[in-house]
Design an enzyme around this catalytic site. Structure first.
Site, PDB file in Angstrom:
ATOM      1  N   PHE A 144      65.927  49.847 105.583  1.00 49.60           N
ATOM      2  CA  PHE A 144      65.140  50.942 105.012  1.00 49.60           C
ATOM      3  C   PHE A 144      65.023  50.788 103.499  1.00 49.60           C
ATOM      4  O   PHE A 144      66.008  50.574 102.811  1.00 49.60           O
ATOM      5  CB  PHE A 144      65.811  52.280 105.341  1.00 49.60           C
ATOM      6  CG  PHE A 144      65.111  53.467 104.736  1.00 49.60           C
ATOM      7  CD1 PHE A 144      63.837  53.828 105.146  1.00 49.60           C
ATOM      8  CD2 PHE A 144      65.732  54.208 103.743  1.00 49.60           C
ATOM      9  CE1 PHE A 144      63.189  54.916 104.576  1.00 49.60           C
ATOM     10  CE2 PHE A 144      65.086  55.306 103.165  1.00 49.60           C
ATOM     11  CZ  PHE A 144      63.807  55.652 103.589  1.00 49.60           C
ATOM     12  N   GLN A 145      63.801  50.843 103.021  1.00 53.72           N
ATOM     13  CA  GLN A 145      63.467  50.707 101.601  1.00 53.72           C
ATOM     14  C   GLN A 145      63.956  49.379 101.008  1.00 53.72           C
ATOM     15  O   GLN A 145      64.366  49.307  99.853  1.00 53.72           O
ATOM     16  CB  GLN A 145      64.001  51.890 100.782  1.00 53.72           C
ATOM     17  CG  GLN A 145      63.262  53.198 101.081  1.00 53.72           C
ATOM     18  CD  GLN A 145      63.551  54.293 100.080  1.00 53.72           C
ATOM     19  OE1 GLN A 145      64.613  54.330  99.470  1.00 53.72           O
ATOM     20  NE2 GLN A 145      62.585  55.196  99.922  1.00 53.72           N
ATOM     21  N   LYS A 194      73.235  48.198  96.242  1.00 56.83           N
ATOM     22  CA  LYS A 194      73.953  49.469  96.192  1.00 56.83           C
ATOM     23  C   LYS A 194      75.465  49.270  96.292  1.00 56.83           C
ATOM     24  O   LYS A 194      76.236  49.930  95.584  1.00 56.83           O
ATOM     25  CB  LYS A 194      73.463  50.385  97.315  1.00 56.83           C
ATOM     26  CG  LYS A 194      74.062  51.777  97.285  1.00 56.83           C
ATOM     27  CD  LYS A 194      73.428  52.691  98.321  1.00 56.83           C
ATOM     28  CE  LYS A 194      73.991  54.109  98.218  1.00 56.83           C
ATOM     29  NZ  LYS A 194      73.326  55.026  99.187  1.00 56.83           N
TER      30      LYS A 194
END
Length: 613
Positions: A144-145, A194
């Site tokens: 996702f993204q 992240k």
């Protein structure tokens, strides 16, 4: 021959050009702190002197936003679109000479930065773009993204980093800022997964650089400087062809000395407006597709081009194989890849423009003192004749509507040369380059190479934040303005009182001009409805964003409206200048033709022919 005149107003001291610290400098005290990768990122930004970051948080970059909240040195500006963040970082960098910084999350956040990154690459703007990325274990899984932003931006960045270890963050940030600011400036991307931001690490400062092979050449070779000086001394029709590299190198003072010493005419490209004072009698104006006739023709008829920090862009040269056919070329640029890329250089000089011009002054002085100097009186008689015969001008619309050129001319006259002017792209951009007088470098910001509509409002915001004491006017078109005007909300909430002059002709003006000239007046998809339907109403839109909105529709109102806007200092101001829809930018060199085909007005024959050589 013209004599030297002092520029109008004080010339601000140029910002220092960032350089790599000498290896012999004493080592600063080292900082060692346990932290997370995100904390290390923020501490690194503080250590390199970042004042402002423009950005929007999102999932992958969110860990960095938590320690950013605690920073007392770095101000984060929450923009309304990532493109606005990138252009604001550009405006900040172009107005101050410092590195601009923008930040976005992964996927669409990062891809929304692509346009300003490409813009910064084309115009050599020092910028660092920091993006979040999905965790390392998810890279390549279409998570996702997820977007391969390093790969996407590979052709439009000076360098990019994908950080794989939190321990590397200080080094990567230091290297990114060094690369962005030194040599030929440009954008650098730092992509941080992240989980790297969340990892435990140790912040160590200063880091050790690891940049094998990156050694920008600052000082030119003495032999080439001497050869250039000899050509200058014996040339009968020389022109100083000045590009944006002179502004980037903070070399305006050196350029002024060279021009005053030699008496050679100067032309400044779109990216170099302000590098040489418009008021100086040796300044012929801007060359190029919409340049002054005298500037364009001086290049065509020259026997020597002293090219400083310019790249022989197609908008300057016209049909390349017909450009300056009888001229020898001295080409000085800090980027060796530009030398002889488009036009073969007879004397190639690689080096920083400040260093190059400074050494040229000394070498030319030696030639002159030895009695080697050509009389330029005849050349100047020709140039002055062209200036007098073909001055910049415009006609008023026959329907009684407001002339856009008059609006911009009055804006420059009333606001003055100490302000910063930021333009969008199109007709208003060319008129702003033509009809406002620029006396200082970094007083004119625009998107030159990429030609990005929507640049003006966010770039003006960044410029105003970088130079809060300066008056900053964005000169925008009604088409450009609608692409990024949401950043007025950012300006209103952040207390950034920019002023915006919307040159509202109801159309995509430059496209309409081409349709008029080359498409039999078939106006396909260029009517924006801002005239006929007043959709949107720019005054109401400004007020909805917390700004002051003004409208001006007649010649008699122009000065008073500008003065009223100037009196408002606490909130942004938007002025809707409703102008005629059929005004055109002249002079014009039709695309793909020789500069000899320059037209001073519609239906005119080319201004020059072979008899004018």
């Amino acid at each position: 021959m013209p004599t030297s005149q002092p520029p109008k107003g004080p010339v601000p001291a140029p910002p220092p050009r960032p350089q790599r610290p000498p290896t012999s400098a004493p080592a600063p005290a080292r900082t060692v702190e346990p932290c997370t990768g995100a904390q290390s990122l923020v501490r690194s930004l503080e250590a390199v002197g970042v004042e402002i970051v423009f950005g929007i948080p999102g999932g992958a970059i969110l860990p960095a936003y938590d320690p950013l909240l605690d920073s007392t040195k770095v101000r984060h500006v929450l923009v309304r679109h990532e493109q606005g963040a990138g252009h604001a970082a550009e405006g900040y960098a172009q107005a101050t000479g410092k590195v601009g910084v923008c930040m976005a999350t992964s996927g669409p956040g990062a891809t929304n930065l692509v346009t300003p990154i490409a813009d910064a690459y084309m115009d050599s703007v020092p910028m660092v773009a920091i993006t979040g990325q999905v965790p390392r274990a998810s890279i390549g899984t279409d998570a996702f993204q997820e977007a391969d932003i390093s790969g996407i931006t590979l052709p439009i960045t000076k360098h990019s980093f994908l950080v794989q270890d939190a321990e590397d963050i200080p080094r990567v940030i230091a290297e990114a800022f060094h690369i962005a600011a030194t040599g030929r400036p440009g954008p650098v991307l730092v992509d941080v997964p992240k989980d790297v931001l969340q990892a435990a690490t140790t912040f160590r400062w200063p880091p050790t650089f690891d940049l094998p092979g990156y050694r920008p050449v600052m000082r030119p070779h003495g032999k080439q400087i001497r050869e250039a000086a000899q050509l200058i001394a014996r040339s009968g029709r020389p022109v100083l062809y000045v590009g944006g590299g002179v502004v980037k190198a903070n070399a305006a003072a050196e350029l002024r000395r060279l021009a005053d010493l030699t008496g050679i005419p100067v032309v400044t490209t779109l990216m170099a407006r302000g590098a040489f004072p418009d008021s100086h009698p040796q300044h012929l104006g801007m060359p190029g597709m919409h340049g002054a006739v005298a500037a364009v023709t001086a290049l065509q008829r020259a026997d020597l081009l002293i090219t400083l920090g310019a790249r022989f862009d197609d908008r300057v040269t016209g049909k390349l194989d017909t450009f300056a056919p009888n001229a020898m070329v001295i080409h000085a640029d800090i980027d060796p890849a530009e030398i002889s890329k488009n036009r073969t250089a007879d004397v190639p000089i690689v080096g920083d423009c400040r260093e190059v011009i400074g050494q040229l002054v000394d070498a030319v002085q030696v030639e002159f003192e030895a009695g080697r100097r050509t009389d330029l009186t005849g050349w100047w008689a020709q140039l002055d004749g062209w200036r007098q015969t073909y001055p910049l001008g415009y006609e008023w619309p026959t329907d009684g509507s407001l002339a856009p050129q008059y609006v911009i001319e009055r804006l420059g006259a009333l606001v003055g040369p100490e302000a910063v002017y930021v333009a969008g792209v199109g007709q208003h951009q060319m008129w702003a380059a033509q009809f406002i007088g620029y006396e200082h470098p970094r007083s004119w910001l625009n998107s030159g190479g990429l030609g990005t509509m929507g640049y003006a409002v966010p770039a003006a915001m960044g410029a105003k934040m970088g130079r809060p004491d300066a008056t900053v006017w964005a000169v925008d078109g009604d088409g450009c303005f609608q692409m990024t005007n949401q950043e007025l909300a950012t300006c209103a909430l952040e207390g950034v009182p920019i002023k915006v002059a919307v040159i509202n002709n109801g159309n995509l003006g430059m496209v309409r001009q081409w349709q008029t000239l080359f498409y039999d007046e078939r106006y396909s998809s260029t009517d924006l409805g801002t005239h006929k339907h007043r959709v949107p109403d720019f005054v109401k839109l400004a007020e909805a964003y917390g700004c002051v909105g003004l409208r001006c529709e007649s010649r008699d109102e122009v000065d008073a409206t500008i003065q009223k806007a100037m009196e408002i200092d606490d909130v942004p101001v938007v002025v809707d200048f409703v102008v005629g829809k059929d005004a055109m930018v002249w002079p014009m060199v039709p695309a793909g033709t020789s500069n000899d085909e320059i037209l001073a007005a519609r239906d005119a024959r080319p201004a020059f022919d072979e008899d004018d050589v």
